[in-house]
Design a protein around this motif. Structure first.
Motif, mmCIF file in Angstrom:
data_model
loop_
_atom_site.group_PDB
_atom_site.id
_atom_site.type_symbol
_atom_site.label_atom_id
_atom_site.label_comp_id
_atom_site.label_asym_id
_atom_site.label_seq_id
_atom_site.Cartn_x
_atom_site.Cartn_y
_atom_site.Cartn_z
ATOM 1 N N LYS A 40 35.287 48.820 47.977
ATOM 2 C CA LYS A 40 36.643 49.339 47.839
ATOM 3 C C LYS A 40 37.685 48.231 48.019
ATOM 4 O O LYS A 40 38.651 48.151 47.267
ATOM 5 N N GLU A 41 37.474 47.361 48.987
ATOM 6 C CA GLU A 41 38.427 46.271 49.247
ATOM 7 C C GLU A 41 38.518 45.316 48.055
ATOM 8 O O GLU A 41 39.588 44.816 47.732
ATOM 9 N N ILE A 46 41.635 43.514 43.198
ATOM 10 C CA ILE A 46 41.829 43.395 41.752
ATOM 11 C C ILE A 46 43.083 44.159 41.335
ATOM 12 O O ILE A 46 43.930 43.648 40.605
ATOM 13 N N ALA A 47 43.213 45.390 41.820
ATOM 14 C CA ALA A 47 44.336 46.250 41.438
ATOM 15 C C ALA A 47 45.675 45.698 41.910
ATOM 16 O O ALA A 47 46.700 45.906 41.256
ATOM 17 N N SER A 48 45.675 44.968 43.015
ATOM 18 C CA SER A 48 46.941 44.466 43.547
ATOM 19 C C SER A 48 47.305 43.074 43.026
ATOM 20 O O SER A 48 48.391 42.565 43.325
ATOM 21 N N ARG A 53 47.188 42.012 36.529
ATOM 22 C CA ARG A 53 48.031 43.003 35.854
ATOM 23 C C ARG A 53 48.802 42.361 34.704
ATOM 24 O O ARG A 53 48.935 42.952 33.632
ATOM 25 N N ASP A 54 49.292 41.153 34.900
ATOM 26 C CA ASP A 54 50.012 40.459 33.825
ATOM 27 C C ASP A 54 49.080 40.176 32.647
ATOM 28 O O ASP A 54 49.466 40.343 31.492
ATOM 29 N N LYS A 93 39.824 35.141 36.727
ATOM 30 C CA LYS A 93 40.845 35.666 37.637
ATOM 31 C C LYS A 93 40.286 36.798 38.491
ATOM 32 O O LYS A 93 40.578 36.891 39.683
ATOM 33 N N ILE A 94 39.478 37.646 37.879
ATOM 34 C CA ILE A 94 38.867 38.742 38.634
ATOM 35 C C ILE A 94 37.919 38.191 39.688
ATOM 36 O O ILE A 94 37.950 38.582 40.856
#
Length: 100
Positions: A40-41, A46-48, A53-54, A93-94
């Motif tokens: 989860k962390e 990744i989501a933050s 996101r860009d 990046k991930i």
């Protein structure tokens, strides 16, 4: 000169189609090693990430990801996507985001 013969008409709203299909390909989740499943962390990291996101704003990257996700053989599509520089940069990046 104004045309008084033509009544004003309310423009009809155009419905935008979503980028991603509403029903993805159904397939079982097979994991050989439990360590391959993100925690989860890691998913939150990744989501933050603003970098990730860009990167996801790029339409060509969106299409590559959609092609992988909607494929009946996603492993082959993933291999093809890895040949594209933008996708490799995205995956780097991930990995940087989830690695300590």
């Amino acid at each position: 000169m104004l045309d008084t013969e033509t009544p004003c008409a309310k423009p009809e709203p155009t419905e935008e189609k979503p980028i991603f299909p509403e029903s993805p390909v159904e397939r079982p989740l097979n994991v050989d090693e439990p360590s391959q499943v993100l925690q989860k962390e890691q998913l939150e990291s990744i989501a933050s990430s603003s970098e990730i996101r860009d990167a996801l704003q790029d339409e060509s990257l969106q299409k590559l990801i959609l092609g992988i996700d909607s494929s009946s053989n996603p492993e082959i599509e993933l291999d093809k996507a890895m040949e594209v520089e933008a996708f490799r940069t995205f995956t780097d990046k991930i990995l940087a985001s989830i690695s300590p």
